[in-house]
Scaffold this active site. Structure first.
Site, PDB file in Angstrom:
ATOM      1  N   THR A 170       0.812  -1.221   0.000  1.00 43.93           N
ATOM      2  CA  THR A 170       0.000   0.000   0.000  1.00 43.93           C
ATOM      3  C   THR A 170       0.841   1.265   0.000  1.00 43.93           C
ATOM      4  O   THR A 170       0.474   2.259  -0.634  1.00 43.93           O
ATOM      5  CB  THR A 170      -0.918  -0.001   1.253  1.00 43.93           C
ATOM      6  OG1 THR A 170      -1.790  -1.111   1.156  1.00 43.93           O
ATOM      7  CG2 THR A 170      -1.749   1.257   1.341  1.00 43.93           C
ATOM      8  N   SER A 174       0.086  -9.935  -1.136  1.00 46.43           N
ATOM      9  CA  SER A 174      -0.650 -11.200  -1.252  1.00 46.43           C
ATOM     10  C   SER A 174       0.029 -12.094  -2.295  1.00 46.43           C
ATOM     11  O   SER A 174      -0.194 -13.305  -2.312  1.00 46.43           O
ATOM     12  CB  SER A 174      -2.086 -10.957  -1.684  1.00 46.43           C
ATOM     13  OG  SER A 174      -2.625  -9.890  -0.964  1.00 46.43           O
ATOM     14  N   ARG A 210      -3.039 -25.793  13.851  1.00 43.66           N
ATOM     15  CA  ARG A 210      -3.459 -24.703  14.742  1.00 43.66           C
ATOM     16  C   ARG A 210      -4.549 -25.252  15.653  1.00 43.66           C
ATOM     17  O   ARG A 210      -5.700 -25.431  15.248  1.00 43.66           O
ATOM     18  CB  ARG A 210      -3.900 -23.501  13.908  1.00 43.66           C
ATOM     19  CG  ARG A 210      -2.678 -22.892  13.172  1.00 43.66           C
ATOM     20  CD  ARG A 210      -2.974 -21.827  12.147  1.00 43.66           C
ATOM     21  NE  ARG A 210      -4.177 -21.086  12.387  1.00 43.66           N
ATOM     22  CZ  ARG A 210      -4.279 -19.984  13.153  1.00 43.66           C
ATOM     23  NH1 ARG A 210      -3.207 -19.498  13.752  1.00 43.66           N
ATOM     24  NH2 ARG A 210      -5.428 -19.380  13.289  1.00 43.66           N
TER      25      ARG A 210
HETATM   26  N1  ASP Z   1      -2.777  -5.538   0.250  1.00 44.22           N
HETATM   27  C1  ASP Z   1      -1.681  -4.708   0.716  1.00 44.22           C
HETATM   28  C2  ASP Z   1      -0.409  -5.530   0.655  1.00 44.22           C
HETATM   29  O1  ASP Z   1      -0.204  -6.336   1.517  1.00 44.22           O
HETATM   30  C3  ASP Z   1      -1.965  -4.227   2.088  1.00 44.22           C
HETATM   31  C4  ASP Z   1      -0.921  -3.282   2.660  1.00 44.22           C
HETATM   32  O2  ASP Z   1       0.151  -3.070   2.162  1.00 44.22           O
HETATM   33  O3  ASP Z   1      -1.213  -2.697   3.738  1.00 44.22           O
HETATM   34  O4  ASP Z   1       0.347  -5.374  -0.258  1.00 44.22           O
END
Ligand code: ASP
Length: 345
Positions: free
Chosen positions: A17, A62, A249
């Site tokens: 982000t 992700s 878990r």
């Molecule tokens: N979806 C973003 C990522 O993990 C979330 C973030 O950076 O806060 O790349």
């Protein structure tokens, strides 16, 4: 008069982000390039550090995987002697996995590897990215009274805290304090100043050259217990083709169902050479397998305790140990060793 050397810091930009911008049509956030990011943080120049950067194709974290970890680890190793510290810009979603993986991959690390990112993109007025980036750079440049690096491990800096990387978990999808280490104290508190908790910081017992292991084995999986789990589904998961390690878990202090069929499935899997590690689903606390009969039975089946490790640390530790080419019995032994501050034994 002595003139202090300018700290030399290498920024490794992987995406997340912090560097994203909004797609004009869909309004969804998309990864964007590093120049855009740095243009939004002119204050970095006030630090008077020597800063270089390496940019990977920016991704949403992700999409991070062992290939990405290898690239980051190699970038650090290739530049290790030329810099005082490293700042890795990374998305928050899988940051704790990357921090854990790097802590195992970078053996004998004695310089700071500070991972940070943000909840709001750097171009937004209320962004947390500017402060996180500047504080991460300051931490990467910080030294002890003797001039040694203050941080000699992989750590996550987010908002008001510095956490040990392999003890951290993402705890909030929208709070600026997005990370926490539930079973280990903070390495530093960030307020008006940066206050390091020197007793909590890792200090290597012996100085040895950095050694990078990049062969992370992906043949591992999580098994989340929940009431109502059926034998056919459990059987299917435990018999996943190629599986070498499972992080189970479990409930509370490491408890699991005591049904005969459940224990038979687990024991048969362990006997076939698959390593099963027991960590708790609770956000804090540890596995104490002998506290309840429902935990003790797992030990009798050959399940290993993950003690107070995070799920992120447990799964990446299995990937790392199998990636070294160790036999299941060697993995079993090594798993029970504190490799880099990830577990309290
Ligand atoms: N979806 C973003 C990522 O993990 C979330 C973030 O950076 O806060 O790349």
């Amino acid at each position: 008069m002595t003139s202090k050397k300018r700290p030399r810091i290498l920024i490794i930009y992987t995406g997340g982000t912090i560097g994203m911008i909004e797609d004009p049509q869909s309004h969804a956030l998309r990864p964007f390039d590093f120049t855009h990011l740095m243009d939004n943080v002119p204050k970095v120049k006030m630090l008077e550090y020597h800063i270089d950067n390496i940019q990977f194709t920016p991704i949403d974290s992700s999409d991070m995987d062992p290939d990405g970890w290898r690239d980051i680890a190699l970038a650090i190793a290739e530049n290790y002697d030329n810099y005082d510290g490293f700042v890795v810009l990374h998305g928050t979603d899988t940051m704790a996995y990357t921090a854990s993986a790097l802590s195992f991959m970078l053996a004998h690390l004695d310089k700071p590897v500070i991972i940070t990112g943000s909840q709001l993109p750097i171009g937004e007025v209320r962004t947390d990215g500017e402060e996180n980036l500047i504080t991460a750079l300051q931490i990467a440049a910080a030294t002890t009274f003797n001039g040694d690096p203050m941080v000699q491990e992989v750590a996550i800096l987010f908002e008001n805290y510095l956490w040990r990387g392999n003890r951290s978990t993402k705890k909030s999808a929208d709070n600026f304090n997005a990370f926490k280490s539930h079973n280990y104290p903070e390495l530093a508190k960030i307020g008006l100043g940066i206050h390091f908790a020197e007793k909590a910081l890792r200090r290597p017992n012996e100085r040895r050259p950095l050694h990078v292991n990049t062969g992370m084995d992906r043949n591992v999986i999580f098994l989340d217990l929940h009431p109502g789990l059926t034998r056919p589904i459990l059987h299917h998961i435990l018999n996943t083709p190629g599986i070498k390690g499972i992080v189970m878990r479990s409930y509370g202090a490491g408890n699991a169902p005591t049904h005969q069929w459940f224990l038979e499935e687990i024991k048969r899997t362990v006997d076939s050479g698959v390593i099963i590690v027991n960590v708790t689903q609770c956000i804090s606390g540890a596995v104490h397998v002998n506290r309840y009969a429902a935990g003790e039975t797992l030990t009798n089946c050959g399940v290993i305790s993950g003690h107070d490790m995070t799920s992120e640390a447990a799964i990446t530790k299995l990937m790392y140990l199998f990636g070294l080419g160790l036999t299941p019995s060697a993995v079993r032994t090594r798993f029970n060793v504190d490799l880099c501050g990830e577990v309290t034994l």
